[in-house]
Write a protein that holds these residues in place. Structure first.
Motif, short mmCIF file in Angstrom:
data_model
loop_
_atom_site.label_atom_id
_atom_site.label_comp_id
_atom_site.label_asym_id
_atom_site.label_seq_id
_atom_site.Cartn_x
_atom_site.Cartn_y
_atom_site.Cartn_z
N PHE A 1 0.97 -1.15 0.11
CA PHE A 1 -0.11 -0.12 -0.02
C PHE A 1 0.96 1.24 -0.06
CE2 PHE A 1 0.94 -1.25 4.45
CZ PHE A 1 1.24 -0.08 5.00
N THR A 2 0.29 2.49 -0.51
CA THR A 2 1.00 3.56 -0.58
C THR A 2 0.77 4.35 0.84
OG1 THR A 2 0.75 3.57 -2.89
CG2 THR A 2 1.35 5.75 -1.69
N GLU A 3 1.85 4.77 1.18
CA GLU A 3 1.96 5.75 2.66
C GLU A 3 2.91 6.85 2.47
OE1 GLU A 3 1.21 4.34 6.98
OE2 GLU A 3 3.36 4.28 6.70
N SER A 4 2.46 7.99 2.51
CA SER A 4 3.27 9.22 2.27
C SER A 4 3.91 9.22 1.09
CB SER A 4 4.35 9.38 3.48
OG SER A 4 3.65 9.42 4.89
#
Length: 332
Positions: free
Chosen positions: A121-124
């Motif tokens: 998943f994409t975080e920051s």
């Protein structure tokens, strides 16, 4: 000498010349000058400034040359074969597949995945997660750079099948997919269920019992493909989305009765929404035969076997040296 052989024999930067049809491309790299054209002859010379790539040639420059070659070949085809569209299409396919094999020798590959927490998943602005860090550990072990991209699953699934030397990860392995990919190995555990909401009293001994209910799926996800193979129908009892989180919202709003998904992802998304999974979700049916051995990393079928084996060895190494178990304790 074959063109692909020429490129594979380059191991240090130097001055290279190739000629076909009179096209010449020049590129300046430090104190080195690479001369490249479309090619049947070549003349490597020593150079004091090696380029950091497995074939010794700057990969962005190499890509530019390859596409210039393709354009030039197509121009020649138009001049010699006029409106013969079938010939030009065949030539283009030959060029793309041939050149993608050449590019596979470079120490950088494209890596595709989707938003599928906690695995990827994409975080920051950065792609992370358990599976992502496993893939990164393999890349580090085999000294390969990866260009990670996250996109809707159906798009990633199609791209990797039609592009040589592109990796996809957190992909479920099934009978339907077996011959579509070259499988590297298992990178994460997976257990699939049909989930319902607390209070709905939905429990099934047999999967067929769920056919009279609406089930939330993700387009071309292994769960959806599995249910289709068992006689479920998209648009009838399968409601397809592009994101897993959309299906959790649909379940809570009563737009679907069931949700097919891996256990860890279901619990993660429930917590992200501020819910306690134990108080909201019920395992209505465990889907045996789906994802029981875990999620994989895999390449498209057009990928050279040597590259696939390189990744297999890297994955086996991080499982033996404790890196994989350390990441498991961190994330799961």
């Amino acid at each position: 000498m074959k063109l692909s052989s020429c490129w594979r024999k380059v191991c240090t930067c130097g001055e290279y010349s190739k000629s076909m049809g009179g096209l010449l491309v020049r590129h300046k790299l430090g104190v080195c000058q690479i001369r490249a054209t479309l090619a049947v002859t070549w003349a490597p010379q020593r150079c004091a400034n090696p380029i950091q790539a497995s074939c010794g040639v700057d990969t962005k420059f190499l890509s530019g040359i390859l596409w210039t070659m393709i354009a030039h070949l197509m121009r020649i085809a138009r001049l010699r074969h006029g409106s013969n569209a079938k010939f030009r299409r065949a030539l283009l396919l030959w060029a793309v597949f041939g050149f993608s094999s050449m590019a596979a020798t470079a120490d950088s590959i494209k890596i595709l995945t989707e938003e599928f927490p906690p695995y990827n998943f994409t975080e920051s602005g950065k792609i992370t997660g358990f599976s992502t860090e496993v893939v990164e550990a393999v890349l580090k072990e085999i000294k390969v750079q990866g260009d990670f991209q996250s996109m809707p699953w159906a798009r990633a699934y199609e791209l990797v099948q039609n592009t040589g030397s592109t990796l996809i990860y957190s992909i479920g392995r099934s009978k339907e997919r077996e011959r579509l990919f070259k499988w590297v190995g298992v990178i994460a555990p997976a257990d699939y269920y049909l989930f319902s909401l607390q209070g709905k009293n939905l429990k099934f001994d047999q999967l067929d019992q769920a056919k009279k209910y609406q089930i939330g799926t993700v387009n071309e996800d292994v769960g959806e493909q599995f249910l289709v193979s068992k006689g479920f129908i998209k648009g009838k009892n399968l409601q397809s989305s592009v994101k897993y989180s959309f299906n959790y919202e649909k379940l809570k709003l009563g737009r679907v009765d069931l949700w097919v998904i891996g256990e860890l992802t279901a619990y993660y998304l429930a917590r992200q929404a501020g819910d306690d999974p134990a108080k909201v979700l019920v395992k209505a049916h465990r889907i045996s035969g789906l994802g029981s051995d875990g999620y994989y990393m895999a390449f498209g079928i057009n990928t050279p076997d040597a590259l696939v084996e390189r990744f297999r060895v890297g994955l086996e190494t991080i499982k033996k040296n404790g890196t994989f178990d350390s990441l498991k304790r961190k994330w799961l």
